[in-house]
Design an enzyme around this catalytic site. Structure first.
Site, PDB file in Angstrom:
ATOM      1  N   ARG A  52      46.084  28.960  61.620  1.00 55.75           N
ATOM      2  CA  ARG A  52      46.422  28.645  60.143  1.00 55.75           C
ATOM      3  C   ARG A  52      45.820  27.668  59.722  1.00 55.75           C
ATOM      4  O   ARG A  52      45.699  27.132  58.580  1.00 55.75           O
ATOM      5  CB  ARG A  52      48.165  28.398  60.139  1.00 55.75           C
ATOM      6  CG  ARG A  52      48.551  28.406  58.702  1.00 55.75           C
ATOM      7  CD  ARG A  52      50.029  28.493  58.337  1.00 55.75           C
ATOM      8  NE  ARG A  52      51.016  28.376  59.675  1.00 55.75           N
ATOM      9  CZ  ARG A  52      51.381  27.361  60.164  1.00 55.75           C
ATOM     10  NH1 ARG A  52      50.828  26.080  59.635  1.00 55.75           N
ATOM     11  NH2 ARG A  52      52.357  27.194  61.197  1.00 55.75           N
ATOM     12  N   TYR A 103      44.988  32.788  32.143  1.00 52.94           N
ATOM     13  CA  TYR A 103      45.537  34.020  32.982  1.00 52.94           C
ATOM     14  C   TYR A 103      46.972  34.119  33.252  1.00 52.94           C
ATOM     15  O   TYR A 103      47.681  32.939  33.146  1.00 52.94           O
ATOM     16  CB  TYR A 103      44.956  33.765  34.350  1.00 52.94           C
ATOM     17  CG  TYR A 103      45.510  34.628  35.557  1.00 52.94           C
ATOM     18  CD1 TYR A 103      45.476  35.925  35.516  1.00 52.94           C
ATOM     19  CD2 TYR A 103      46.357  33.994  36.501  1.00 52.94           C
ATOM     20  CE1 TYR A 103      46.064  36.908  36.541  1.00 52.94           C
ATOM     21  CE2 TYR A 103      46.963  34.788  37.604  1.00 52.94           C
ATOM     22  CZ  TYR A 103      46.705  36.183  37.522  1.00 52.94           C
ATOM     23  OH  TYR A 103      47.114  36.865  38.571  1.00 52.94           O
ATOM     24  N   ASP A 174      39.079  26.615  36.358  1.00 50.89           N
ATOM     25  CA  ASP A 174      39.224  28.087  36.799  1.00 50.89           C
ATOM     26  C   ASP A 174      38.075  28.695  36.448  1.00 50.89           C
ATOM     27  O   ASP A 174      37.975  29.049  35.028  1.00 50.89           O
ATOM     28  CB  ASP A 174      40.384  28.902  36.409  1.00 50.89           C
ATOM     29  CG  ASP A 174      40.830  30.142  36.850  1.00 50.89           C
ATOM     30  OD1 ASP A 174      39.569  30.627  37.287  1.00 50.89           O
ATOM     31  OD2 ASP A 174      41.858  30.534  36.889  1.00 50.89           O
ATOM     32  N   LYS A 199      37.971  39.075  42.167  1.00 49.58           N
ATOM     33  CA  LYS A 199      37.333  39.400  41.158  1.00 49.58           C
ATOM     34  C   LYS A 199      35.756  39.710  41.220  1.00 49.58           C
ATOM     35  O   LYS A 199      35.590  40.359  42.127  1.00 49.58           O
ATOM     36  CB  LYS A 199      37.555  38.736  39.806  1.00 49.58           C
ATOM     37  CG  LYS A 199      39.162  38.243  39.548  1.00 49.58           C
ATOM     38  CD  LYS A 199      39.883  39.323  39.201  1.00 49.58           C
ATOM     39  CE  LYS A 199      41.528  39.085  39.526  1.00 49.58           C
ATOM     40  NZ  LYS A 199      41.909  37.850  38.742  1.00 49.58           N
TER      41      LYS A 199
HETATM   42  C1  LIG Z   1      42.752  37.153  38.395  1.00 48.49           C
HETATM   43  C2  LIG Z   1      42.993  35.739  38.090  1.00 48.49           C
HETATM   44  C3  LIG Z   1      43.651  34.533  38.688  1.00 48.49           C
HETATM   45  C4  LIG Z   1      44.515  34.906  40.160  1.00 48.49           C
HETATM   46  O1  LIG Z   1      43.922  35.525  41.060  1.00 48.49           O
HETATM   47  P1  LIG Z   1      44.628  36.214  42.290  1.00 48.49           P
HETATM   48  O2  LIG Z   1      43.333  36.377  43.224  1.00 48.49           O
HETATM   49  O3  LIG Z   1      45.000  37.515  41.648  1.00 48.49           O
HETATM   50  O4  LIG Z   1      45.539  35.507  42.731  1.00 48.49           O
HETATM   51  C5  LIG Z   1      43.405  33.362  38.441  1.00 48.49           C
HETATM   52  N1  LIG Z   1      42.707  33.056  37.404  1.00 48.49           N
HETATM   53  C6  LIG Z   1      41.890  34.142  36.799  1.00 48.49           C
HETATM   54  C7  LIG Z   1      41.208  33.643  35.255  1.00 48.49           C
HETATM   55  C8  LIG Z   1      42.049  35.346  36.978  1.00 48.49           C
HETATM   56  O5  LIG Z   1      41.451  36.371  36.347  1.00 48.49           O
END
Ligand SMILES: *Cc1c(COP(=O)(O)O)cnc(C)c1O
Length: 378
Positions: A52, A103, A174, A199
């Protein structure tokens, strides 16, 4: 345990970094790729101890993202796990200024934090610099998502980060939509940058994973503790898949961006489309700011369909090449009407389709989108 082939410091372009970073040391007969290490525990006494707290496959991925973002990196089970871990390090009652469009998972998380008293959240138009700066007075954290999901607004990040840091306000970014290839928040002075590696970085819609990067050793320590205690650790196989996906990020993004620009132009004059949002269009409200600091405009497009939500749903159901599905950043194009999700922001139009442009042939994509939009009007 992280001993990787050293790259020339500052000597490589991101196009090469994505290919070369996080490789094993070049010992004779050593593998070219980091292996998938499946072990819950490690021989004592040592640095890692238990699964972990560390894993050599995570370490390779983390070293590669570190090279790209310019900050020590931790991988998490998902993008949201990375954000959660960071938010868990904040004091109770923290005042957060953030975008009113973001998001949807984050929006829900912020609403819950507000309701429980964990945070006071101030929602702003993140592309309106004056409005953001006015909201910073009394804030402890500026959380920037840019470009925003799914409104595709672009924050003037260099200006906002500079002002926030001058006022001693923490800044988190982000950067999922941009990837490290289009913007480098830590270089602008942000304290932390997170990615949903799910993504573009993994890029094949087969993984959920996230990352957090920072230059701040004390923050890194807190994040590492939050990851270990929260337990939202990456799986070694997911880390390996993400590293494999990262190798082609530069060419995938290049192709997807050029497809996106062409599709955005054509959508702008399509009779079934009311409005297109894509920062790469010279007519877009965010084009100027995006051009001032981003190295590209990404491959996400949003557009409003004539005829309201029913027409937008019909378009999504009528495509053959483009897949009707949520998520983004994969090699295959995906689209959906965002308001099919109940937690989508009220400020997002109900007839808005978010299109994640993939790397297919642009004429095939256009033919499919055009026929689906035509059906939507019938
Ligand atoms: C998809 C997304 C997230 C969340 O990510 P996960 O891997 O699905 O938890 C956060 N911020 C943005 C801009 C996203 O497109």
């Amino acid at each position: 345990m992280s001993d990787f082939h050293k790259l020339t410091p500052g000597g490589l372009t991101p196009d090469s970094q994505v290919v070369a970073a996080g490789r094993p040391k070049r010992d004779v007969d050593a593998p070219v790729n980091t292996s998938i290490t499946l072990s819950s525990t490690y021989i004592a006494p040592g640095q890692v101890g238990y699964g972990r707290d560390g894993n050599p496959t995570w370490s390779a991925l983390e070293a590669a993202i570190e090279e790209l973002e310019g900050g020590k990196t931790l991988a998490f089970a998902s993008g949201l796990a990375a954000i959660s871990a960071y938010f868990s390090t904040l004091s109770r009652g923290v005042v957060i200024t953030t975008s009113k469009n973001g998001y949807s998972g984050l929006m829900l998380m912020l609403r819950k934090m507000q309701e429980s008293g964990a945070a006071e959240v101030r929602y702003v138009d993140i592309s309106n610099t004056q409005e953001v700066l006015a909201s910073l007075k009394g804030s402890n954290l500026l959380w920037i998502e840019s470009p925003t999901n799914p409104a595709l607004e672009v924050a003037d990040m260099p200006a906002l980060i500079k002002e926030a840091k001058a006022a001693k306000i923490a800044v988190g970014v982000d950067s999922t939509f941009a990837t490290p290839l289009l913007q480098k928040p830590l270089e602008m002075g942000a304290d932390i940058v997170i990615h949903s590696l799910t993504k573009y970085i993994s890029g094949h819609s087969d993984v959920l994973l996230g990352s957090a990067s920072t230059k701040d050793e004390a923050l890194l320590e807190k994040l590492s503790e939050a990851r270990g205690l929260g337990g939202a650790i990456p799986g070694p196989f997911e880390a390996w898949l993400t590293l494999r996906g990262l190798r082609t990020l530069a060419i995938r993004l290049e192709r997807a961006q050029s497809n996106a620009l062409e599709l955005a132009k054509r959508l702008s004059s399509h009779p079934a489309v009311e409005k297109v949002r894509y920062p790469g269009l010279p007519t877009d409200a965010h084009h100027k700011v995006a051009s001032s600091f981003m190295k590209g405009y990404g491959a996400m497009i949003s557009f409003d369909v004539k005829g309201g939500p029913a027409a937008a749903d019909k378009a999504c159901a009528s495509s053959e090449l483009v897949t009707f599905a949520t998520s983004l950043g994969g090699v295959e194009s995906l689209w959906e009407r965002r308001h099919r999700w109940s937690n989508e922001s009220a400020s997002i139009p109900t007839n808005l389709i978010r299109l994640s442009v993939g790397i297919e042939g642009v004429e095939d994509l256009w033919a499919d989108i055009d026929q689906a939009l035509k059906k939507s009007q019938g």
